[in-house]
Write an enzyme that holds these catalytic residues in place. Structure first.
Site, PDB file in Angstrom:
ATOM      1  N   ASP A 106      16.256   5.037  -5.855  1.00 32.76           N
ATOM      2  CA  ASP A 106      15.192   5.016  -6.867  1.00 32.76           C
ATOM      3  C   ASP A 106      15.044   6.422  -7.435  1.00 32.76           C
ATOM      4  OD1 ASP A 106      12.800   4.993  -8.310  1.00 32.76           O
ATOM      5  OD2 ASP A 106      11.828   3.601  -6.922  1.00 32.76           O
ATOM      6  N   HIS A 132      14.935   1.454  -8.874  1.00 33.39           N
ATOM      7  CA  HIS A 132      13.512   1.294  -9.186  1.00 33.39           C
ATOM      8  C   HIS A 132      13.292  -0.102  -9.769  1.00 33.39           C
ATOM      9  CE1 HIS A 132       9.481   2.851  -9.968  1.00 33.39           C
ATOM     10  NE2 HIS A 132       9.526   2.238 -11.142  1.00 33.39           N
ATOM     11  N   SER A 174       5.523   0.105  -8.838  1.00 33.40           N
ATOM     12  CA  SER A 174       5.389   1.288  -9.684  1.00 33.40           C
ATOM     13  C   SER A 174       3.937   1.473 -10.128  1.00 33.40           C
ATOM     14  CB  SER A 174       6.356   1.183 -10.866  1.00 33.40           C
ATOM     15  OG  SER A 174       6.539   2.428 -11.493  1.00 33.40           O
TER      16      SER A 174
END
Length: 350
Positions: free
Chosen positions: A133, A167, A46
């Site tokens: 995600d 995620h 991320s």
């Protein structure tokens, strides 16, 4: 205005807050290490994925491989949090203009702010995006894939984008439910992402056993990197295998956590549960886990993200950026007889 900026900074992290803190450590110095700093690899999830790309491009003369989980193209935010939210997270009403963003990298290279882009031709690149995600849109990660193809031979790029993963950082057996993005954002997915990534980035790795020989240390980021570390936590982590502690020449890998994965939020979970240490331990690889911190004041960073939109420095995406300089200092300090006092932790719980 300040309230609006705070809301945007909070949203951009894309992860939920966690309140756990890391435990006590015994005091001990990290051994002097003999590191090969000519073929470093980096990775991140991320915001850490965005930072991994930034760091690799800044230093592609000695950072030879990069693994990115759930992030978008280089300079996607263009130094603006509004742009970051509109194009680089989970909204794709306006897709990132990859050619325009790549021109910024070319300009930085001409000015010497990042290493020559010709270094990227033979770089190893591993990309990941889970099909469920919802924090980073697939089109955003696809844009990063297209950008790397402009620089790197496609035979050196691996893009994993067909797995039902939320995620988070997927592992073989550690973490929470693979289909839910929740703290510490490490998922039990029956998939060894760390191993898949490292085997792509580094040739001839030995399959690891289930026993760790080394130790996880904490390092004083502020003492080592000074003012460049002002937006980082006081301490970071480094995993040192026994062979490396004994003086053998070792590789170096840097892994950047995601938003809300910094130590004050999840303890040492990111530094012990991703599976990176398991592979590093049997392949003479030291792993540096630098740590950010949250900030509720200027510069706003309420979720402890790495700087990929400019909150810490206008040069956040190049060699002159505070965080990039700080992490470079942290790595180089490990390959020195003049190391700061460090704290040691037992990493046997990975």
């Amino acid at each position: 205005m300040k309230k609006n900026m705070f809301i945007k900074a909070a949203v951009i992290g894309g992860l939920c807050f966690s309140a756990s803190v890391y435990g006590q450590s015994s005091t001990e110095a990290v051994p002097v290490l003999n590191l090969d700093l000519t073929e470093v690899t980096v990775s991140g999830l991320s915001s850490g994925g965005y930072m991994a790309t930034q760091f690799q491009l800044a230093h592609s003369d000695w950072v030879k491989g990069v693994g990115v989980l759930a992030a978008g193209p280089y300079f996607c935010a263009k130094g603006d949090i509004t742009t970051a939210l509109a194009q680089c997270v989970n909204k794709t009403d306006t897709l990132p203009n990859v050619e325009e963003l790549t021109k910024q990298a070319t300009d930085y290279a001409k000015k010497g702010k990042i290493a020559a882009l010709s270094n990227m031709k033979d770089a190893k690149v591993w990309l990941f995006h889970g099909t469920i995600d919802t924090r980073i849109a697939s089109e955003v990660s696809d844009a990063l894939f297209e950008q790397y193809k402009m620089w790197t031979d496609t035979q050196h790029i691996k893009y994993v984008n067909d797995m039902s993963v939320a995620h988070l950082f997927p592992t073989k057996s550690s973490g929470t439910d693979c289909t839910t993005s929740e703290s510490p954002f490490i998922g039990n997915c029956d998939y060894d992402a760390a191993g898949d990534m490292l085997n792509h980035l580094v040739d001839d790795l030995a399959a690891p056993d289930d026993t760790l020989s080394g130790e996880l240390h904490t390092i004083s980021q502020k003492d080592i990197a000074g003012s460049n570390a002002k937006t980082l936590a006081s301490e970071g982590f480094v995993y040192v295998p026994e062979n490396c502690a004994s003086g053998e020449t070792c590789r170096a890998h840097i892994s950047f956590h995601g938003c809300n994965q910094y130590a004050d939020a999840v303890g040492d979970a990111y530094a012990t549960q991703t599976g990176l240490n398991r592979w590093a331990d049997d392949n003479n690889m030291v792993v540096l886990y630098p740590q950010t911190k949250k900030s509720l004041f200027m510069p706003l960073n309420p979720q402890g993200c790495w700087d990929w939109w400019g909150y810490a420095s206008p040069d956040y995406a190049n060699r002159d950026g505070d965080q990039i300089k700080a992490v470079s200092d942290l790595l180089k300090s490990l390959h020195s007889s003049n190391q700061a006092e460090l704290t040691t932790k037992d990493a046997s719980n990975e």
